[in-house]
Write a protein that holds these residues in place. Structure first.
Motif, PDB file in Angstrom:
ATOM      1  N   TYR A   1      11.791   2.865 -26.865  1.00  0.00           N
ATOM      2  CA  TYR A   1      11.830   2.814 -25.404  1.00  0.00           C
ATOM      3  C   TYR A   1      13.014   1.982 -24.928  1.00  0.00           C
ATOM      4  CZ  TYR A   1      10.521   1.674 -20.619  1.00  0.00           C
ATOM      5  OH  TYR A   1      10.530   1.510 -19.251  1.00  0.00           O
TER       6      TYR A   1
ATOM      7  N   ARG B   1      15.690   3.957 -22.709  1.00  0.00           N
ATOM      8  CA  ARG B   1      15.532   3.790 -21.263  1.00  0.00           C
ATOM      9  C   ARG B   1      16.167   2.531 -20.690  1.00  0.00           C
ATOM     10  NH1 ARG B   1      14.169   8.947 -20.241  1.00  0.00           N
ATOM     11  NH2 ARG B   1      12.426   8.917 -18.812  1.00  0.00           N
TER      12      ARG B   1
ATOM     13  N   SER C   1      13.049   7.676 -30.101  1.00  0.00           N
ATOM     14  CA  SER C   1      14.070   7.506 -29.061  1.00  0.00           C
ATOM     15  C   SER C   1      14.637   8.857 -28.622  1.00  0.00           C
ATOM     16  CB  SER C   1      15.192   6.597 -29.568  1.00  0.00           C
ATOM     17  OG  SER C   1      15.854   7.183 -30.681  1.00  0.00           O
TER      18      SER C   1
ATOM     19  N   GLN D   1      14.183  10.317 -24.677  1.00  0.00           N
ATOM     20  CA  GLN D   1      15.313  10.709 -23.837  1.00  0.00           C
ATOM     21  C   GLN D   1      15.110  12.068 -23.173  1.00  0.00           C
ATOM     22  OE1 GLN D   1      19.027  10.429 -25.949  1.00  0.00           O
ATOM     23  NE2 GLN D   1      19.262   8.272 -25.403  1.00  0.00           N
TER      24      GLN D   1
ATOM     25  N   ARG E   1      14.346  11.162 -16.169  1.00  0.00           N
ATOM     26  CA  ARG E   1      14.458   9.808 -15.631  1.00  0.00           C
ATOM     27  C   ARG E   1      13.957   9.719 -14.197  1.00  0.00           C
ATOM     28  NH1 ARG E   1      17.332   6.014 -18.404  1.00  0.00           N
ATOM     29  NH2 ARG E   1      18.335   6.739 -20.327  1.00  0.00           N
TER      30      ARG E   1
ATOM     31  N   ASP F   1      10.791   7.851 -14.029  1.00  0.00           N
ATOM     32  CA  ASP F   1      10.958   6.394 -14.035  1.00  0.00           C
ATOM     33  C   ASP F   1      11.290   5.895 -12.639  1.00  0.00           C
ATOM     34  OD1 ASP F   1      11.468   5.251 -17.150  1.00  0.00           O
ATOM     35  OD2 ASP F   1      11.657   7.396 -16.860  1.00  0.00           O
TER      36      ASP F   1
ATOM     37  N   ARG G   1       5.869   1.142 -17.028  1.00  0.00           N
ATOM     38  CA  ARG G   1       6.443   2.480 -17.224  1.00  0.00           C
ATOM     39  C   ARG G   1       6.300   2.919 -18.669  1.00  0.00           C
ATOM     40  NH1 ARG G   1      10.801   0.145 -14.406  1.00  0.00           N
ATOM     41  NH2 ARG G   1      12.203   0.468 -16.197  1.00  0.00           N
TER      42      ARG G   1
ATOM     43  N   ILE H   1       5.731   6.776 -20.368  1.00  0.00           N
ATOM     44  CA  ILE H   1       6.378   7.242 -21.595  1.00  0.00           C
ATOM     45  C   ILE H   1       5.361   7.584 -22.682  1.00  0.00           C
ATOM     46  CG2 ILE H   1       7.989   6.653 -23.423  1.00  0.00           C
ATOM     47  CD1 ILE H   1       9.297   7.133 -20.731  1.00  0.00           C
TER      48      ILE H   1
END
Length: 279
Positions: A96, A100, A161, A165, A169, A172, A185, A190
């Motif tokens: 994460y 992010r 990871s 991705q 986004r 978020d 978050r 996630i």
């Protein structure tokens, strides 16, 4: 030969080759299952006979009645469950951060993780042993956990990871507008959306720690602290000609792995195909 007939022949040959390849892969397992139900006198009989003429459960009864076998099973189960939980937690948190968050040295650290994947595990035996000695972790089951977790973090961080991705986004940003911080978050966005990747990590991690042999053999000396792979290896040495006993013990050891796979199989394929594709 017509085009349709040619296409049919090609499909037939393809399925024939796939069937032969599947048989080659599955036959050793079927032979192991068959031999585990054979008596000692028939264990090394005709290898093409996959169905014993006089099946018996004697091998399983002897294995389960062996002194300390249940203890070794529980030792492996405890180490595997704790290690898997820590691997999933730590690797997901690291993934994460790389996927992010922005921080100094992010690209360098991730590159070091990728480079670490190229180092063979056996090359780390001596450094790990010296570290375990200095930390007084030799000959203890809890001492296995940090090393199992450490050796598995790089690959699982890389896998997760890549999956993280792929999550938009914009989600978020929507949570940030509501005042959600990074920790919220991570847990509320996630992780729930990453079940396929997490399921894949659980399967890989449990299988790796449950079957690990070299490191456990190196650091465990106490008989009561042995894990199941060590017990089966020594059991094979004690009964070198009793392959029915050896295969019965091996099949018992496979059961927890099958249970974990069945529980997370829905997420396994999705996790493999979507994770680690982009970074």
């Amino acid at each position: 030969m017509t085009r349709a007939w040619r296409k049919t022949v090609l499909y037939g040959l393809r399925y024939l080759l796939l069937g032969l390849a599947a048989f080659v892969m599955v036959y050793p397992f079927l032979f192991m299952v068959s031999t585990s139900f054979k008596s000692r006198s028939l264990a090394l009989g005709d290898p093409t006979s996959l169905w014993p003429s006089d099946p018996t459960l004697e091998n399983y009864i002897q294995v389960l009645g062996t002194e300390n076998f249940a203890r070794y099973f529980l030792n492996s189960a405890g180490v595997a469950v704790v290690s898997t939980a820590l691997i999933v937690l730590l690797s997901s948190m690291m993934a994460y951060a790389f996927a992010r968050l922005e921080f100094r040295g992010k690209r360098t650290l991730f590159t070091l993780i990728i480079v670490g994947l190229t180092i063979p595990t056996m090359m780390l035996i001596i450094p790990q042993f010296l570290l375990a000695r200095d930390l007084h972790l030799l000959n203890s089951l809890p001492g296995l956990v940090p090393f199992y977790v450490g050796t598995a973090l790089a690959f699982n961080t890389f896998l997760l990871s890549g999956f993280f991705q792929q999550i938009p986004r914009e989600l978020d940003e929507a949570m940030m507008i509501d005042g959600a911080g990074p920790w919220r978050r991570f847990w509320d966005l996630i992780m729930p959306l990453s079940k396929p990747a997490v399921g894949t990590v659980i399967i890989f991690s449990f299988l790796g720690t449950w079957d690990e042999f070299a490191w456990a053999l190196t650091v465990l000396n106490d008989v009561d602290n042995r894990t199941l792979p060590i017990a089966i290896a020594l059991f094979q040495g004690q009964h070198s000609t009793s392959w029915g006993l050896v295969f019965a013990a091996s099949l018992i050891a496979i059961v927890p792995v099958l249970i974990v796979y069945i529980l997370f199989q829905r997420n396994f394929v999705a996790g493999l195909t979507t994770g680690a594709l982009k970074h």
